[in-house]
Write a protein that holds these residues in place. Structure first.
Motif, mmCIF file in Angstrom:
data_model
loop_
_atom_site.group_PDB
_atom_site.id
_atom_site.type_symbol
_atom_site.label_atom_id
_atom_site.label_comp_id
_atom_site.label_asym_id
_atom_site.label_seq_id
_atom_site.Cartn_x
_atom_site.Cartn_y
_atom_site.Cartn_z
ATOM 1 N N ILE A 121 -14.726 66.788 -39.874
ATOM 2 C CA ILE A 121 -13.262 66.749 -39.922
ATOM 3 C C ILE A 121 -12.706 68.094 -40.387
ATOM 4 O O ILE A 121 -11.749 68.632 -39.817
ATOM 5 N N SER A 135 -10.876 63.831 -35.830
ATOM 6 C CA SER A 135 -10.266 62.707 -36.520
ATOM 7 C C SER A 135 -11.353 61.893 -37.218
ATOM 8 O O SER A 135 -12.548 62.076 -36.951
ATOM 9 N N ALA A 176 -15.201 61.652 -35.807
ATOM 10 C CA ALA A 176 -16.282 62.133 -36.662
ATOM 11 C C ALA A 176 -17.327 61.059 -36.891
ATOM 12 O O ALA A 176 -18.533 61.353 -36.985
#
Length: 409
Positions: A251, A257, A261
């Motif tokens: 991230i 996001s 991830a």
């Protein structure tokens, strides 16, 4: 389920219905355990927690489980308690119920501690069930058991995406249903386990007159066990870095996001589950020490370059590294059980309990370092850990272990 009650144990037969059932419960147990790192991105935002505080939550869960595992295993080696299995899972159910309604750091730590108690009870007694059902396929049987656990752990990123992102922390309430299903399955396992205790005899290390030769051998066995625990700790420490903090690294460094991830971590854990299933049969054929050595050494270059590659390369590297580094997970326990036969509960609790306890300390250390030095620093640091697998060369050969056990028979 009738197969579980009627299966007759022999020294050579492998009881797959029992193994598959206890592996399924392992999946359910570890899927609940994986709720804790899966919920980290959510509670970090809602409770404004630091990485160090997240490490404390992971520590509470893992350390309690690790301290209790060898103690429970030591006690049940002399007095097996089959129905301790469903009782332990009841603690896990209570922990999940508490987690769903905990909105302070202290209550969350209390809830994950209850989950840790359930895990501490499950693993030593479940390992005894696996030994009784293994027959001559001990490597394969441990792989079947352990792949359930790793499959459960691999669900953590998916749970974040499907449950905790839309439902928030309260989504943990659904895992009380999973715990209830596990309790039902464990009641059947406990019934089978109790019947088999009437006919199954674990190998016993006989007391002998202490001689210089015995002292020398005991020192070598003690050193080998220490080294095994250390190697499992190294692998667990690396796994803690990936499962607890790698999503945050993606991230922060790649702009992903939370949802995106988690797919990367999921890939690593799925590959690890496949690796575990492969490691047992490979050890039955090529030797346990060889599989332990090559799995860690081969993963070292992959883990070292992982933090430095582009996002496109992280997929194949995570896939390959997850498969290789974890392939010797179940093999390590089988090796340790052969090193000190007759102490299934204590050894399984020590090898996995204490080593994961040290990894729990590592989670706090990694969280503190991440707050001070940044996430990339701890990912680079973790990358060098598998290289310590070279220490496997100092373990005694399996031929030597057989000779020691024959002398002690």
């Amino acid at each position: 389920m009738n197969q579980l009650k009627t299966a007759s144990l022999s020294a050579t037969s492998t009881l797959y219905p029992v193994l598959l059932t206890i592996s399924l419960v392992h999946l359910l147990n570890d899927s609940i355990q994986s709720v804790i790192p899966a919920i980290f991105p959510i509670i970090q935002q809602t409770l404004h927690l630091t990485y160090f505080e997240l490490g404390c939550i992971a520590f509470a869960n893992n350390f309690v489980a690790s301290i209790m595992q060898p103690v429970i295993g030591w006690y049940t080696d002399s007095k097996p308690l089959p129905y301790l299995l469903p009782i332990g899972m009841a603690f896990t159910l209570a922990g999940m119920l508490g987690l769903a309604f905990s909105f302070s750091l202290g209550l969350i730590i209390l809830s994950v501690t209850l989950v840790g108690i359930g895990s501490a009870v499950f693993h030593p007694e479940a390992s005894r069930v696996v030994v009784m059902a293994a027959g001559q396929r001990r490597g394969l049987s441990q792989s079947i058991f352990q792949v359930g656990g790793n499959a459960g752990q691999s669900l953590a990123p998916i749970m974040t995406i499907l449950i905790f992102v839309p439902l928030g922390q309260f989504g943990a309430i659904w895992f009380t249903v999973i715990a209830a299903i596990a309790i039902i399955l464990l009641m059947y396992i406990a019934s089978w386990y109790r019947q088999q205790l009437l006919v199954y005899e674990f190998p016993v290390r006989k007391e002998r007159t202490v001689t210089a030769t015995n002292k020398s051998r005991n020192k070598k066995v003690g050193f080998a066990l220490f080294l095994i625990v250390f190697l499992v700790f190294v692998r667990a420490f690396y796994g803690a870095g990936i499962t607890n903090f790698y999503a945050f690294y993606l991230i922060e460094n790649y702009g992903l996001s939370i949802k995106d991830a988690q797919f990367y971590v999921f890939l690593y854990l799925v590959a690890a589950a496949v690796g575990i299933l492969s490691g047992g049969p490979l050890s039955d054929r090529f030797g346990k020490k060889n599989v332990i050595l090559y799995s860690m050494i081969a993963s070292a270059p992959l883990s070292i370059i992982l933090p430095h590659v582009s996002l496109a390369w992280t997929y194949p590297l995570l896939l390959l590294n997850g498969f290789v580094v974890v392939s010797s997970f179940s093999v390590t326990l089988v090796y340790a059980l052969e090193l000190i036969p007759g102490k299934v509960g204590m050894i399984s609790g020590m090898v996995f309990g204490l080593s994961f306890g040290m990894a729990a300390v590592g989670a706090i250390a990694l969280g503190g370092l991440a707050d001070v030095m940044g996430l990339k620093f701890i990912m680079v640091l973790c990358g060098f850990l598998p290289a310590l697998g070279i220490l496997t060369v100092f373990l005694p050969s399996e031929k030597q272990i057989k000779e020691w056990n024959a002398e002690n028979a």
